[in-house]
Design a protein around this motif. Structure first.
Motif, PDB file in Angstrom:
ATOM      1  N   ILE A 174       0.960  -0.727  -0.026  1.00  0.00           N
ATOM      2  CA  ILE A 174      -0.432  -0.459   0.156  1.00  0.00           C
ATOM      3  C   ILE A 174       0.830   1.561  -0.046  1.00  0.00           C
ATOM      4  O   ILE A 174       1.915   1.461   1.110  1.00  0.00           O
ATOM      5  CB  ILE A 174      -0.483   0.573   1.024  1.00  0.00           C
ATOM      6  CG1 ILE A 174      -2.082  -1.159   0.851  1.00  0.00           C
ATOM      7  CG2 ILE A 174      -1.095   0.844   1.188  1.00  0.00           C
ATOM      8  CD1 ILE A 174      -2.340  -1.538   2.649  1.00  0.00           C
ATOM      9  N   VAL A 175       0.744   2.610  -0.717  1.00  0.00           N
ATOM     10  CA  VAL A 175       2.044   2.811  -1.154  1.00  0.00           C
ATOM     11  C   VAL A 175       0.703   4.679  -0.404  1.00  0.00           C
ATOM     12  O   VAL A 175      -0.061   4.661  -1.292  1.00  0.00           O
ATOM     13  CB  VAL A 175       2.138   3.364  -2.620  1.00  0.00           C
ATOM     14  CG1 VAL A 175       3.160   4.228  -2.775  1.00  0.00           C
ATOM     15  CG2 VAL A 175       3.352   2.612  -3.047  1.00  0.00           C
ATOM     16  N   GLU A 176       1.534   5.513   0.242  1.00  0.00           N
ATOM     17  CA  GLU A 176       1.003   6.349   1.148  1.00  0.00           C
ATOM     18  C   GLU A 176       1.837   7.299   0.718  1.00  0.00           C
ATOM     19  O   GLU A 176       2.026   7.852   2.030  1.00  0.00           O
ATOM     20  CB  GLU A 176       0.811   5.842   3.162  1.00  0.00           C
ATOM     21  CG  GLU A 176      -0.041   4.770   2.786  1.00  0.00           C
ATOM     22  CD  GLU A 176      -0.482   4.315   4.289  1.00  0.00           C
ATOM     23  OE1 GLU A 176      -1.114   3.880   4.505  1.00  0.00           O
ATOM     24  OE2 GLU A 176       1.101   4.536   4.453  1.00  0.00           O
ATOM     25  N   ARG A 240       3.477  -1.288   3.825  1.00  0.00           N
ATOM     26  CA  ARG A 240       3.487  -0.058   3.542  1.00  0.00           C
ATOM     27  C   ARG A 240       4.564   1.085   3.071  1.00  0.00           C
ATOM     28  O   ARG A 240       5.097   0.488   3.706  1.00  0.00           O
ATOM     29  CB  ARG A 240       2.001   0.515   4.785  1.00  0.00           C
ATOM     30  CG  ARG A 240       0.822   0.327   4.960  1.00  0.00           C
ATOM     31  CD  ARG A 240       0.036   0.594   5.977  1.00  0.00           C
ATOM     32  NE  ARG A 240      -1.220   1.081   6.412  1.00  0.00           N
ATOM     33  CZ  ARG A 240      -1.715  -0.254   6.366  1.00  0.00           C
ATOM     34  NH1 ARG A 240      -1.187  -1.262   7.224  1.00  0.00           N
ATOM     35  NH2 ARG A 240      -3.295  -0.117   6.117  1.00  0.00           N
ATOM     36  N   LEU A 241       4.422   1.495   2.721  1.00  0.00           N
ATOM     37  CA  LEU A 241       5.330   2.469   2.340  1.00  0.00           C
ATOM     38  C   LEU A 241       4.963   3.777   1.589  1.00  0.00           C
ATOM     39  O   LEU A 241       4.268   4.188   1.137  1.00  0.00           O
ATOM     40  CB  LEU A 241       5.220   2.597   0.290  1.00  0.00           C
ATOM     41  CG  LEU A 241       6.691   3.161   0.056  1.00  0.00           C
ATOM     42  CD1 LEU A 241       8.221   2.672   0.692  1.00  0.00           C
ATOM     43  CD2 LEU A 241       7.102   2.875  -1.848  1.00  0.00           C
ATOM     44  N   ALA A 242       5.346   4.208   2.905  1.00  0.00           N
ATOM     45  CA  ALA A 242       4.835   5.742   3.752  1.00  0.00           C
ATOM     46  C   ALA A 242       5.599   7.036   3.010  1.00  0.00           C
ATOM     47  O   ALA A 242       7.350   6.717   3.230  1.00  0.00           O
ATOM     48  CB  ALA A 242       5.103   5.978   5.142  1.00  0.00           C
ATOM     49  N   LEU A 243       5.388   7.982   1.934  1.00  0.00           N
ATOM     50  CA  LEU A 243       5.911   8.632   1.333  1.00  0.00           C
ATOM     51  C   LEU A 243       5.767  10.313   1.562  1.00  0.00           C
ATOM     52  O   LEU A 243       4.878  10.642   1.722  1.00  0.00           O
ATOM     53  CB  LEU A 243       5.906   8.115  -0.198  1.00  0.00           C
ATOM     54  CG  LEU A 243       6.086   7.101  -0.985  1.00  0.00           C
ATOM     55  CD1 LEU A 243       6.635   6.522  -1.882  1.00  0.00           C
ATOM     56  CD2 LEU A 243       8.172   6.970  -0.512  1.00  0.00           C
ATOM     57  N   GLY A 244       6.494  10.922   1.857  1.00  0.00           N
ATOM     58  CA  GLY A 244       7.182  12.255   2.271  1.00  0.00           C
ATOM     59  C   GLY A 244       7.278  13.078   4.041  1.00  0.00           C
ATOM     60  O   GLY A 244       6.748  11.795   4.308  1.00  0.00           O
ATOM     61  N   SER A 245       7.249  13.720   4.117  1.00  0.00           N
ATOM     62  CA  SER A 245       7.325  14.241   5.429  1.00  0.00           C
ATOM     63  C   SER A 245       5.475  14.489   6.373  1.00  0.00           C
ATOM     64  O   SER A 245       6.103  14.205   7.386  1.00  0.00           O
ATOM     65  CB  SER A 245       8.267  15.420   6.074  1.00  0.00           C
ATOM     66  OG  SER A 245       7.899  16.477   5.094  1.00  0.00           O
TER      67      SER A 245
END
Length: 283
Positions: A174-176, A240-245
């Motif tokens: 799941i890309v976030e 999950r892949l959390a991207l962004g500050s």
């Protein structure tokens, strides 16, 4: 060389990803509502780009397009369920037709893309599914209730599917992404009719954010796409892949708050069991 299936390659992350993968020598089966938008990519990359006409709101069209992409390439290694948009406005403001279209596109459409891909992936002995969610799949803000409903829904779907299909060598991520400069607030957003009473509601902040074109998002779309592509080489697949500050900070705050609320309810939660000590570990 990998083969990819990507929904929504007309703009945003989908377009950037398709162009980057093709330039690197991979093959891409891309879908979009108007294939002419990708004429430049087709002219440049020829048979390594397969195009399918697809509107995710048309559920009956999804499986035939997925099947045709597999028939064209023989094998597809990575499925990227990317196409989506944001319906914004207070829950009372958006129309019934807008609600239905949002759910059919973001939630039901994404579910059906994955369901259509799974028989092929099982037959070929594995693959990777990347489901684009967002920061909005883990947190919620006023004015985004219907968008959040679809993203929270698709995250629950993928989290369960990941457990179901791991035995077949299929990984799911799941890309976030957080707020990125992809034009989402412009081209990728639909705003419901305005009810004046909601001028006093926190939901109106999201209307102002859409209207104010001077606001710049922190996320770099190219870096986001690079991280998404790189995740395919990570084994086992990250759930999950959390991207962004902004994603990191806001999801951390939301999870910390929810955990604190849960701990505060521990006694009452446990008090509602039978006293025979039996447990059921399905859920």
């Amino acid at each position: 060389m990998r083969s990819w299936f990507i929904t929504g390659i007309s703009a945003g992350f989908g377009r950037l990803m398709a162009a980057k993968l093709l330039a690197a020598g991979d093959r891409v089966a891309g879908t979009l509502r108007n294939p002419a938008v990708a004429d430049d990519l087709k002219a440049q990359f020829g048979d390594r780009l397969w195009l399918g006409t697809l509107d995710l709101a048309d559920g009956d069209a999804i499986r035939p397009v997925v099947d045709a992409a597999w028939a064209a390439f023989g094998r597809i290694d990575v499925v990227v369920s990317n196409a989506a948009y944001g319906l914004l406005g207070a829950a009372e403001e958006v129309t019934d037709a807008q609600i239905r279209h949002q759910i059919d596109t973001n939630l039901v459409g994404s579910i059906q893309v994955v369901r259509a891909a799974l028989p092929h992936m099982r037959s070929q002995g594995g693959g990777r599914i990347l489901q684009l969610s967002s920061l909005g799949g883990q947190i919620a803000i006023a004015g985004g209730s219907l968008y959040h409903a679809t993203k929270w829904g698709v995250e629950g779907f993928i989290e369960a599917v990941a457990q179901e299909v791991a035995v077949f060598g299929i990984g799911c991520t799941i890309v976030e992404p957080g707020s990125s400069r992809t034009g989402f607030r412009g081209q990728g957003a639909v705003v419901g009719p305005v009810i004046a009473a909601y001028d006093a509601s926190p939901s109106r902040r999201i209307n102002r954010a859409v209207d104010d074109k001077s606001i710049q998002s922190p996320g770099d779309p190219v870096k986001v796409v690079d991280a998404i592509i790189a995740s395919v080489d990570v084994h086992p697949a990250p759930l999950r892949l959390a991207l962004g500050s902004d994603t990191y900070a806001q999801i951390k705050n939301a999870l910390t708050s929810r955990l604190a609320d849960l701990e505060a309810q521990r006694d009452i939660a446990c008090s509602t069991d039978y006293e025979d000590g039996r447990s059921l570990d399905i859920f």
